[in-house]
Design a protein around this motif. Sequence first.
Motif, PDB file in Angstrom:
ATOM      1  N   GLY A 107      30.998  23.471  65.568  1.00 10.14           N
ATOM      2  CA  GLY A 107      29.673  23.529  66.167  1.00 10.14           C
ATOM      3  C   GLY A 107      28.825  22.305  65.895  1.00 10.14           C
ATOM      4  N   SER A 108      29.452  21.280  65.310  1.00  9.91           N
ATOM      5  CA  SER A 108      28.782  19.999  65.021  1.00  9.91           C
ATOM      6  C   SER A 108      27.674  20.112  63.976  1.00  9.91           C
ATOM      7  N   ASN A 109      27.737  21.159  63.132  1.00 17.86           N
ATOM      8  CA  ASN A 109      26.786  21.258  62.023  1.00 17.86           C
ATOM      9  C   ASN A 109      27.276  20.473  60.805  1.00 17.86           C
ATOM     10  N   LEU A 110      28.503  19.963  60.900  1.00 17.89           N
ATOM     11  CA  LEU A 110      29.111  19.155  59.841  1.00 17.89           C
ATOM     12  C   LEU A 110      29.741  17.922  60.466  1.00 17.89           C
ATOM     13  N   ASP A 111      29.929  16.901  59.635  1.00 14.43           N
ATOM     14  CA  ASP A 111      30.702  15.735  60.066  1.00 14.43           C
ATOM     15  C   ASP A 111      32.162  15.868  59.667  1.00 14.43           C
ATOM     16  N   ALA A 112      32.411  16.576  58.566  1.00 14.49           N
ATOM     17  CA  ALA A 112      33.786  16.658  58.067  1.00 14.49           C
ATOM     18  C   ALA A 112      33.951  17.852  57.144  1.00 14.49           C
TER      19      ALA A 112
END
Length: 254
Positions: free
Chosen positions: A163-168
Amino acid sequence: MEKIQGGGKLVVGTKWDQPSLGLKKGAEPEGFDVDVAKAVVKELAGGKDVNIEWKESASSNREPFLANGTVDLIFATYSITEERKKKVTFGGPYVIAHQDVMVRKDDTSINTPQDLKGKKICKAAGSNSYKRITDPPPDGQLDLDATTVDAASYSECVQKLGGSNLDALTTDDLILAGFAKQAGGNFKVLGQGFTNEKYGIGIKKGDTKTCEAVNTAVKKLWDNGTMKQLQEKWFGGIQGLKLTETAPPAEGCA
Protein backbone atom coordinates in the motif's frame (compact mmCIF):
# COMPACT_ATOMS: atom_id res chain seq x y z
CA MET A 1 10.63 -35.32 26.54
CA GLU A 2 8.54 -36.65 29.42
CA LYS A 3 5.33 -35.78 27.58
CA ILE A 4 6.55 -37.50 24.43
CA GLN A 5 7.79 -40.59 26.24
CA GLY A 6 4.50 -40.79 28.13
CA GLY A 7 2.44 -40.64 24.94
CA GLY A 8 0.98 -37.23 25.77
CA LYS A 9 -0.08 -34.44 23.45
CA LEU A 10 2.62 -31.93 22.49
CA VAL A 11 1.83 -28.25 21.90
CA VAL A 12 4.06 -26.77 19.19
CA GLY A 13 4.17 -23.07 18.36
CA THR A 14 4.65 -21.87 14.78
CA LYS A 15 3.87 -18.78 12.76
CA TRP A 16 0.49 -18.83 11.02
CA ASP A 17 1.00 -15.89 8.66
CA GLN A 18 4.32 -16.61 6.92
CA PRO A 19 4.02 -18.29 3.49
CA SER A 20 6.38 -21.25 2.94
CA LEU A 21 7.35 -21.25 6.66
CA GLY A 22 4.21 -21.36 8.78
CA LEU A 23 0.89 -20.46 7.17
CA LYS A 24 -2.49 -21.53 8.55
CA LYS A 25 -4.48 -23.36 5.92
CA GLY A 26 -7.40 -25.45 7.02
CA ALA A 27 -7.03 -27.36 10.27
CA GLU A 28 -3.29 -26.81 10.77
CA PRO A 29 -0.43 -24.67 9.50
CA GLU A 30 1.89 -25.70 6.69
CA GLY A 31 5.42 -24.76 5.66
CA PHE A 32 9.09 -25.42 6.23
CA ASP A 33 9.05 -24.78 10.01
CA VAL A 34 5.96 -26.97 10.38
CA ASP A 35 7.59 -29.86 8.49
CA VAL A 36 10.82 -29.49 10.49
CA ALA A 37 8.78 -29.55 13.71
CA LYS A 38 6.99 -32.76 12.65
CA ALA A 39 10.28 -34.42 11.70
CA VAL A 40 12.08 -33.42 14.92
CA VAL A 41 9.17 -34.50 17.14
CA LYS A 42 8.97 -37.86 15.36
CA GLU A 43 12.70 -38.36 16.00
CA LEU A 44 12.22 -37.47 19.66
CA ALA A 45 9.52 -40.15 19.85
CA GLY A 46 11.78 -42.81 18.34
CA GLY A 47 9.96 -42.81 15.00
CA LYS A 48 6.45 -42.97 16.43
CA ASP A 49 3.71 -40.51 15.53
CA VAL A 50 2.97 -37.90 18.21
CA ASN A 51 -0.29 -36.06 18.79
CA ILE A 52 0.62 -32.43 18.05
CA GLU A 53 -1.56 -29.42 18.83
CA TRP A 54 -0.47 -26.38 16.81
CA LYS A 55 -0.47 -22.97 18.49
CA GLU A 56 0.04 -19.66 16.71
CA SER A 57 3.18 -18.06 18.14
CA ALA A 58 3.76 -14.53 16.90
CA SER A 59 7.16 -12.90 17.45
CA SER A 60 5.74 -10.90 20.36
CA ASN A 61 4.52 -13.87 22.42
CA ARG A 62 7.18 -16.57 21.90
CA GLU A 63 9.03 -16.02 25.19
CA PRO A 64 5.89 -15.76 27.37
CA PHE A 65 4.36 -18.87 25.75
CA LEU A 66 7.43 -20.93 26.64
CA ALA A 67 7.76 -19.46 30.13
CA ASN A 68 4.13 -20.09 31.12
CA GLY A 69 3.79 -23.48 29.46
CA THR A 70 1.31 -22.45 26.75
CA VAL A 71 3.57 -24.28 24.28
CA ASP A 72 6.17 -27.03 24.70
CA LEU A 73 8.34 -26.22 21.69
CA ILE A 74 8.54 -23.33 19.22
CA PHE A 75 9.57 -23.58 15.56
CA ALA A 76 8.84 -20.06 14.31
CA THR A 77 11.70 -18.34 12.43
CA TYR A 78 13.20 -17.94 15.91
CA SER A 79 16.68 -16.42 15.56
CA ILE A 80 19.05 -17.35 18.39
CA THR A 81 20.45 -14.21 20.04
CA GLU A 82 22.36 -13.59 23.26
CA GLU A 83 19.49 -11.48 24.56
CA ARG A 84 16.91 -14.22 23.95
CA LYS A 85 19.15 -16.86 25.54
CA LYS A 86 18.54 -15.13 28.87
CA LYS A 87 14.88 -16.21 28.67
CA VAL A 88 14.88 -19.31 26.43
CA THR A 89 16.87 -22.52 26.00
CA PHE A 90 17.51 -23.04 22.29
CA GLY A 91 17.91 -26.30 20.43
CA GLY A 92 19.63 -26.15 17.05
CA PRO A 93 20.12 -24.12 14.98
CA TYR A 94 18.52 -26.23 12.25
CA VAL A 95 19.10 -23.75 9.40
CA ILE A 96 20.80 -20.40 8.79
CA ALA A 97 18.87 -17.53 7.22
CA HIS A 98 20.30 -14.15 6.22
CA GLN A 99 18.68 -10.77 6.67
CA ASP A 100 17.81 -9.21 3.33
CA VAL A 101 15.56 -6.48 1.93
CA MET A 102 12.30 -6.66 -0.05
CA VAL A 103 10.96 -3.70 -2.06
CA ARG A 104 8.22 -3.08 -4.62
CA LYS A 105 9.19 -4.53 -8.01
CA ASP A 106 9.27 -1.10 -9.68
CA ASP A 107 11.44 0.57 -7.01
CA THR A 108 14.87 1.47 -8.41
CA SER A 109 15.97 3.67 -5.50
CA ILE A 110 16.87 0.77 -3.16
CA ASN A 111 19.49 -1.62 -4.50
CA THR A 112 21.54 -2.40 -1.38
CA PRO A 113 20.75 -2.49 2.36
CA GLN A 114 22.75 0.73 2.74
CA ASP A 115 20.19 2.49 0.50
CA LEU A 116 17.68 2.25 3.37
CA LYS A 117 19.14 5.44 4.89
CA GLY A 118 16.28 7.94 5.13
CA LYS A 119 13.70 5.33 4.08
CA LYS A 120 10.63 3.95 5.89
CA ILE A 121 11.10 0.36 7.07
CA CYS A 122 8.80 -1.95 9.01
CA LYS A 123 9.12 -2.66 12.73
CA ALA A 124 7.21 -5.89 13.40
CA ALA A 125 6.21 -6.39 17.04
CA GLY A 126 8.59 -8.72 18.90
CA SER A 127 11.13 -8.91 16.07
CA ASN A 128 14.60 -7.39 16.22
CA SER A 129 15.21 -7.30 12.45
CA TYR A 130 14.77 -3.52 12.18
CA LYS A 131 17.64 -3.06 14.67
CA ARG A 132 20.05 -4.58 12.16
CA ILE A 133 19.39 -1.50 10.04
CA THR A 134 18.99 1.28 12.62
CA ASP A 135 21.37 0.29 15.43
CA PRO A 136 25.12 -0.23 15.76
CA PRO A 137 26.61 -3.60 16.84
CA PRO A 138 26.24 -5.80 18.83
CA ASP A 139 22.41 -5.92 18.45
CA GLY A 140 22.42 -3.85 15.29
CA GLN A 141 24.52 -3.89 12.17
CA LEU A 142 24.33 -0.95 9.75
CA ASP A 143 23.50 1.99 12.10
CA LEU A 144 21.49 3.84 9.44
CA ASP A 145 19.09 6.73 10.01
CA ALA A 146 15.90 5.04 8.79
CA THR A 147 12.30 5.67 9.93
CA THR A 148 10.48 2.71 11.49
CA VAL A 149 6.76 2.06 10.94
CA ASP A 150 5.05 -0.18 13.50
CA ALA A 151 3.14 -3.34 12.53
CA ALA A 152 1.71 -6.25 14.50
CA SER A 153 3.28 -8.90 12.24
CA TYR A 154 5.24 -9.41 9.05
CA SER A 155 2.06 -10.09 7.11
CA GLU A 156 0.91 -6.59 8.12
CA CYS A 157 4.32 -5.26 7.01
CA VAL A 158 3.73 -6.79 3.57
CA GLN A 159 0.30 -5.13 3.37
CA LYS A 160 1.87 -1.78 4.25
CA LEU A 161 4.60 -2.26 1.65
CA GLY A 162 2.00 -3.07 -1.00
CA GLY A 163 0.00 0.00 0.00
CA SER A 164 3.08 2.24 -0.25
CA ASN A 165 3.08 3.00 3.49
CA LEU A 166 6.64 1.62 3.56
CA ASP A 167 9.69 1.83 1.34
CA ALA A 168 11.04 -1.58 2.29
CA LEU A 169 10.65 -4.65 4.44
CA THR A 170 13.82 -6.09 5.90
CA THR A 171 14.03 -9.41 7.70
CA ASP A 172 15.24 -12.96 7.07
CA ASP A 173 15.55 -14.00 3.42
CA LEU A 174 13.45 -17.14 3.97
CA ILE A 175 10.56 -15.03 5.30
CA LEU A 176 10.88 -12.53 2.44
CA ALA A 177 11.11 -15.33 -0.15
CA GLY A 178 7.83 -16.83 1.06
CA PHE A 179 6.01 -13.50 0.87
CA ALA A 180 7.52 -12.65 -2.54
CA LYS A 181 6.45 -16.04 -3.90
CA GLN A 182 2.92 -15.56 -2.55
CA ALA A 183 2.66 -12.05 -4.05
CA GLY A 184 3.33 -13.36 -7.56
CA GLY A 185 5.93 -10.82 -8.68
CA ASN A 186 4.72 -7.63 -6.99
CA PHE A 187 7.85 -7.48 -4.85
CA LYS A 188 11.54 -8.24 -5.33
CA VAL A 189 14.16 -9.40 -2.83
CA LEU A 190 17.57 -7.79 -3.28
CA GLY A 191 19.48 -11.05 -2.69
CA GLN A 192 22.09 -9.30 -0.53
CA GLY A 193 21.96 -11.07 2.81
CA PHE A 194 24.13 -9.30 5.36
CA THR A 195 23.69 -11.28 8.60
CA ASN A 196 23.57 -14.90 9.77
CA GLU A 197 20.26 -15.67 11.48
CA LYS A 198 20.49 -18.99 13.32
CA TYR A 199 16.98 -20.49 13.49
CA GLY A 200 16.62 -22.28 16.80
CA ILE A 201 13.97 -24.41 18.48
CA GLY A 202 12.54 -22.59 21.48
CA ILE A 203 12.41 -24.66 24.68
CA LYS A 204 11.49 -23.60 28.22
CA LYS A 205 14.50 -22.06 29.96
CA GLY A 206 16.58 -24.70 31.74
CA ASP A 207 15.15 -27.81 30.04
CA THR A 208 18.52 -29.14 28.90
CA LYS A 209 17.27 -32.74 28.65
CA THR A 210 14.84 -31.84 25.87
CA CYS A 211 17.37 -29.51 24.26
CA GLU A 212 20.03 -32.21 24.01
CA ALA A 213 17.50 -34.65 22.52
CA VAL A 214 16.41 -31.99 20.01
CA ASN A 215 20.03 -31.40 18.94
CA THR A 216 20.52 -35.12 18.37
CA ALA A 217 17.35 -35.20 16.27
CA VAL A 218 18.39 -32.16 14.19
CA LYS A 219 21.80 -33.71 13.47
CA LYS A 220 20.16 -36.94 12.32
CA LEU A 221 17.80 -35.03 10.01
CA TRP A 222 20.81 -33.34 8.41
CA ASP A 223 22.73 -36.61 8.15
CA ASN A 224 19.87 -38.45 6.41
CA GLY A 225 19.12 -35.62 3.96
CA THR A 226 15.73 -34.61 5.38
CA MET A 227 16.72 -30.99 6.06
CA LYS A 228 18.01 -30.48 2.53
CA GLN A 229 14.84 -32.05 1.07
CA LEU A 230 12.59 -29.79 3.15
CA GLN A 231 14.49 -26.66 2.10
CA GLU A 232 14.17 -27.65 -1.55
CA LYS A 233 10.46 -28.44 -1.11
CA TRP A 234 9.61 -24.98 0.20
CA PHE A 235 12.32 -22.69 -1.22
CA GLY A 236 13.84 -24.45 -4.23
CA GLY A 237 14.24 -22.30 -7.34
CA ILE A 238 13.70 -18.89 -5.68
CA GLN A 239 16.10 -16.44 -7.32
CA GLY A 240 18.86 -14.97 -5.15
CA LEU A 241 18.14 -17.27 -2.20
CA LYS A 242 21.10 -19.11 -0.68
CA LEU A 243 19.97 -22.24 1.16
CA THR A 244 21.88 -23.85 4.02
CA GLU A 245 24.14 -26.59 2.60
CA THR A 246 25.53 -28.24 5.74
CA ALA A 247 24.40 -28.78 9.32
CA PRO A 248 24.98 -25.63 11.41
CA PRO A 249 27.01 -26.24 14.61
CA ALA A 250 24.77 -26.64 17.68
CA GLU A 251 24.76 -23.70 20.07
CA GLY A 252 24.84 -25.80 23.21
CA CYS A 253 22.04 -26.17 25.73
CA ALA A 254 22.81 -23.43 28.24
